[in-house]
Design an enzyme around this catalytic site. Structure first.
Site, PDB file in Angstrom:
ATOM      1  N   ASP A   7       0.718  -1.123   0.004  1.00 14.10           N
ATOM      2  CA  ASP A   7      -0.057   0.055   0.016  1.00 14.10           C
ATOM      3  C   ASP A   7       0.833   1.213   0.068  1.00 14.10           C
ATOM      4  OD1 ASP A   7      -2.384   1.926   0.686  1.00 14.10           O
ATOM      5  OD2 ASP A   7      -3.292   0.007   1.012  1.00 14.10           O
ATOM      6  N   HIS A  55      -3.604   5.971   3.195  1.00 15.85           N
ATOM      7  CA  HIS A  55      -4.363   4.809   3.074  1.00 15.85           C
ATOM      8  C   HIS A  55      -3.854   3.531   3.554  1.00 15.85           C
ATOM      9  CE1 HIS A  55      -5.984   1.460   0.229  1.00 15.85           C
ATOM     10  NE2 HIS A  55      -6.974   2.518   0.278  1.00 15.85           N
ATOM     11  N   SER A  95     -11.168  -1.005   0.131  1.00 16.44           N
ATOM     12  CA  SER A  95     -10.027  -0.967   0.666  1.00 16.44           C
ATOM     13  C   SER A  95     -10.023  -1.259   2.160  1.00 16.44           C
ATOM     14  CB  SER A  95      -9.565   0.444   0.347  1.00 16.44           C
ATOM     15  OG  SER A  95      -9.238   0.564  -0.965  1.00 16.44           O
TER      16      SER A  95
END
Length: 870
Positions: A144, A202, A522
């Site tokens: 990520d 994220h 996600s």
């Protein structure tokens, strides 16, 4: 390292066989210029592969080398394309390097979920409390944007501070690598180092969902409410593939996957995706290889639920990897307003930015029209003659005519004390609002309750709570609207399973506020991954990826939409919402974990399932059928599928060879299932029908298990591939400035240099082989496949496009032609130049599940003749 044993099995031999070149979509912004991923034949060594490339005069620079994948990423510096690379002996597959952006998640300001409330939906709370499971000893790789490993939520158990020494004793992030550097944006040269610090957010949020722990933070940033991830004692590997902005690329993702494998990660979390595709994409291919070597890989199903069917994302499309859909959180902590004995949550507007506090004198005033219908508050005239000064006005939260700012400004001009907007059809909206006005969104059911109470007694008083409280939210607990629909291009059942991904509170980089509430697949993917870690710990084993996926799919909760009495299609929720308690306590295995019935032409109506009793006592199972909603996406004869499929009651008929089976402990029984396609449903509309075959044990202490099935009524070869609703495909011309304009008339004079003929298409669903064919205008002889300087040879498989591209424009695949064609699809064939003349251009897309005989198995569009001058 694990990889050594794999490399030793590779022979230094050269095979003379044709490779296959794959091109994703053809949209310019999706592809890395001159960048290619090459996978070698299994028996070809790295040195032999490079030798063969050089023998074919291909000049290139190596971007990355792969061992498990057995391939390389290169930038070609000579005049060779993907077809030329695929023709090199020993090459198995070639892909263009595709760009990936950080998945767009929804940020939910103004409300925070109750601590661990999401765990009520899944049984994780019971696994924590009753079984004392925390994921200890399990290694999870997060591929990520990196992880803020100094965040106190990632401190080791017993540590009083966060991880201030990278990979130190107090830190659970024990492995990691930055593959790109802060300045990397997808086009710049990667500058890797050993520090995977997250500068976007994220990855930190994702890692927190897997295994963060903010339940007892004593030093460092504290959350609004304490929370704990699914597996709060896992060990992390942080593999950073994004810079602080921009894209990443396929070659970087593959390198991160291989490092996670070499670092001994048990599970890889990949909360990213590149849009609709076939399973033969590089990340899915490598994922399947890693699973075969003992890993487990999960990928996000994608956030394109508002695009309709055929949109499940590429990362989880592997045969053995898992594609995870998203469910909205059922619970949340909200500020509330009480009225006539009822308590209702609200979401205040960002322009107000705080809890609403108004005196009892600010009573409710519904803004009715003359017919007694609630209005939206967009028009100042709606308030004419009404005494609303100092009152809280209730309006309809329909934003099709005006936004929250406009209606807030109108309300301010008439002196209201506040404004409540009742959502349609359900849930609460994130409002911008007008500055200085207490304004909030309330649920649809709350609006109805307020109206009913008002009609009984208009003098009821509104009471505003000073602190948030836990409530079950409208629309919660159901599949999220934004979660992508399947199927894939081979009519395989994807996504596989769902997990909570809507309104999830988790860690965020300290520099960006430390905590955030986000929504997306996600977020669902790491919830599934953390649940697997609990299973590893409980069973004291690390099962094969397919086996553990089967357990979770067998025991998931088959779910309904909010307010619906029927079950959601398996094309949306997969096997259902993950039920961790059931997965940990089941004594039954049901295989396979999905049944693909395909379409009417290829109908697989007779299926076999195996029921295995892994308990200690003989068990009797009752078999039953649970039908789900059918999805009609072509009710109007349209070629572009409906953004929101029409729900139909098209149910298959299911017959079992035995309705009950008795199975001794440790034994298995096979059951034959005979399906008949739904009688209802128009085959010309290609409804996707689905349901669940359930095996229920007689003992109450063992949960029922199920397997999903899915099929398409009608002939899938007739499902539209090209978007003819938009008048495509069409012929256009590109001028010297790069501008495109549609060609009108049959005698337009093109030339290859300043007025190149250009074909524009939109892919409305998958095709195994999209082609643009060049023919002689009189003899009709096939001269070759168009080779476009922008998108390569028009001869490749592709998935469906989104309606709009990343810049908000209509998604288009554009193919400029400058005279080059590939005469044949055979090994070693090279493009040739066709001199200026007159040619016929034909767009032909192979229909799904066909053998590819031209033209019988193709959707064909003849664009007519093009006259090309010198």
């Amino acid at each position: 390292m694990k990889v050594f044993a794999i490399i030793s099995a590779l022979a230094a031999a050269t095979l003379v066989s044709a490779g296959k070149f794959h091109i994703p979509k053809g949209a310019k912004y999706d592809l890395q210029p001159n960048g290619y991923i090459i996978q070698y034949q299994d028996s070809v060594s790295r040195s032999n592969a490079h030798s063969n490339l050089k023998k074919h005069a291909i000049d290139y620079k190596v971007r990355n080398e792969y061992d498990v994948f057995n391939g390389a990423a290169i930038t070609v510096t000579s005049d060779h394309d993907g077809d030329a690379l695929a023709a090199v002996p020993g090459v198995k597959h070639v892909w263009r390097i595709q760009r990936y952006s950080v998945p767009k998640t929804t940020s939910n300001s103004g409300k925070v979920d109750e601590a661990n409330s999401v765990h009520h939906m899944t049984g994780v709370d019971a696994a924590h409390k009753k079984l004392k499971l925390t994921g200890k000893g399990v290694k999870v790789g997060i591929i990520d944007t990196g992880i803020d490993y100094k965040h106190p939520a990632f401190a080791a158990a017993g540590a009083t501070e966060g991880c201030f020494a990278r990979y130190g004793k107090s830190c659970r992030v024990k492995h990691g690598w930055d593959f790109v550097g802060d300045a990397y944006n997808g086009d710049t040269v990667p500058v890797p180092d050993s520090d995977p610090m997250d500068c976007q957010g994220h990855g930190t949020h994702v890692a927190g969902i897997v295994g963060g722990n903010a339940s007892n933070i004593k030093v460092g940033p504290k959350p609004v409410v304490p929370w704990v991830g699914v597996a709060p004692d896992v060990t992390f590997g942080a593999y950073r593939i994004f810079g602080c902005s921009g894209y990443t690329n396929t070659d970087v993702i593959l390198a991160a996957m291989e490092m996670a494998f070499n670092d001994g990660m048990d599970i890889i979390n990949m909360s990213l995706g590149g849009g609709s595709a076939y399973k033969e994409n590089p990340t899915a291919v490598l994922a399947d290889k890693l699973v075969s070597f003992g890993m487990n890989v999960a990928g996000a199903a994608g956030n394109d639920g508002t695009e309709g069917v055929w949109m499940v994302s590429d990362t989880g499309l592997g045969e053995t990897s898992t594609s995870v859909a998203s469910f909205d959180n059922a619970y949340g902590a909200y500020y509330t307003v009480s009225y006539a004995g009822g308590k209702y949550p609200y979401n205040f507007a960002s322009a107000w930015g705080k809890a609403i506090s108004l005196p009892a004198s600010a009573t409710l005033f519904p803004l009715f029209d003359k017919a007694g219908v609630l209005q939206d508050g967009c028009d100042a005239n709606a308030y004419k003659g009404l005494d609303v000064k100092g009152k809280v006005v209730l309006v309809l939260g329909d934003y099709s005519r005006c936004g929250s700012v406009a209606r807030g400004e109108v309300a301010k001009t008439v002196g209201v004390a506040g404004l409540l907007a009742a959502s349609t059809p359900f849930g609460m909206t994130n409002l911008a609002g007008a500055p200085g006005l207490p304004m909030a969104s309330i649920e649809n059911r709350a609006g109805e309750a307020l109206l009913a109470a008002y009609k009984k007694n208009p003098k009821n008083v509104l009471t505003w709570a000073k602190d948030p409280s836990s409530v079950k939210v409208e629309g919660g607990g159901a599949p999220a609207d934004m979660s992508s629909y399947g199927l894939d291009g081979d009519l395989r059942s994807k996504p596989d399973i769902g997990a909570p991904g809507g309104n999830i509170y988790s860690s965020y980089p300290r520099a960006k506020g430390s905590y955030a509430l986000l929504s997306g697949t996600s977020m669902a993917t790491p919830y599934y991954v953390g649940s697997q870690a609990l299973y590893y710990e409980k069973t004291k084993s690390k099962p094969n990826g397919v086996d553990i996926r089967r357990v979770f799919k067998n025991t998931a909760t088959i779910s309904k939409d909010w307010g619906s009495k029927t079950y959601v299609s398996a094309a949306k929720q997969g096997a259902g919402l993950i039920n961790v308690w059931n997965a940990l306590t089941t004594t039954t295995r049901l295989s396979p974990d999905r049944l693909d019935l395909l379409d009417s032409d290829n109908f697989q109506g007779v299926q076999k399932i195996t029921i295995k009793n892994i308990g200690k006592k003989t068990e009797t199972y009752t078999l039953s059928h649970v039908p789900a909603d059918a999805l009609n996406s072509y009710s109007k004869g349209n070629s572009w599928p409906h953004a929101k499929p029409i729900i139909e009651a098209d149910h298959a008929t299911v017959k079992f060879s035995a309705n009950k089976v008795k199975i001794p402990a440790g034994k298995s029984v096979k059951v034959t299932i005979t399906f008949k396609e739904p009688k209802a449903g128009n085959a010309k509309h290609f409804p996707i029908y689905s349901g669940y075959v359930v095996a229920t044990p007689s003992r109450e202490d063992s949960p029922a298990v199920h397997v999903s099935y899915i099929g398409l009524k009608g002939s899938v070869k007739k499902v539209p591939i090209m978007d003819k609703d938009s008048g495509l495909p069409l012929l256009a011309v590109r001028n010297e400035k790069g501008e495109l304009s549609e060609v009108s008339g049959k005698n337009y004079a093109f030339n290859y240099k300043t007025a190149a003929p250009t074909v524009i298409v939109r892919f409305a669903s998958h095709t195994p082989n999209f082609t643009i064919r060049v023919h002689h205008p009189t003899t009709k002889a096939f001269l070759g496949y168009m080779v476009s300087g922008q998108s390569g040879t028009a001869h490749f498989p592709t998935g469906r496009m989104t309606d709009l591209d990343s810049e908000g424009e209509l998604s288009l695949a554009v193919f400029d032609w400058h005279g080059m064609v590939l005469p044949k699809d055979v090994p070693g064939e090279k493009p040739v130049f066709l001199a200026p003349s007159t040619y016929t251009l034909i767009v032909a897309s192979q229909q799904k599940l066909t053998k590819g005989a031209y033209p019988a198995d193709f959707e064909v569009y003849n664009l007519g003749n093009v006259i090309i001058s010198a």
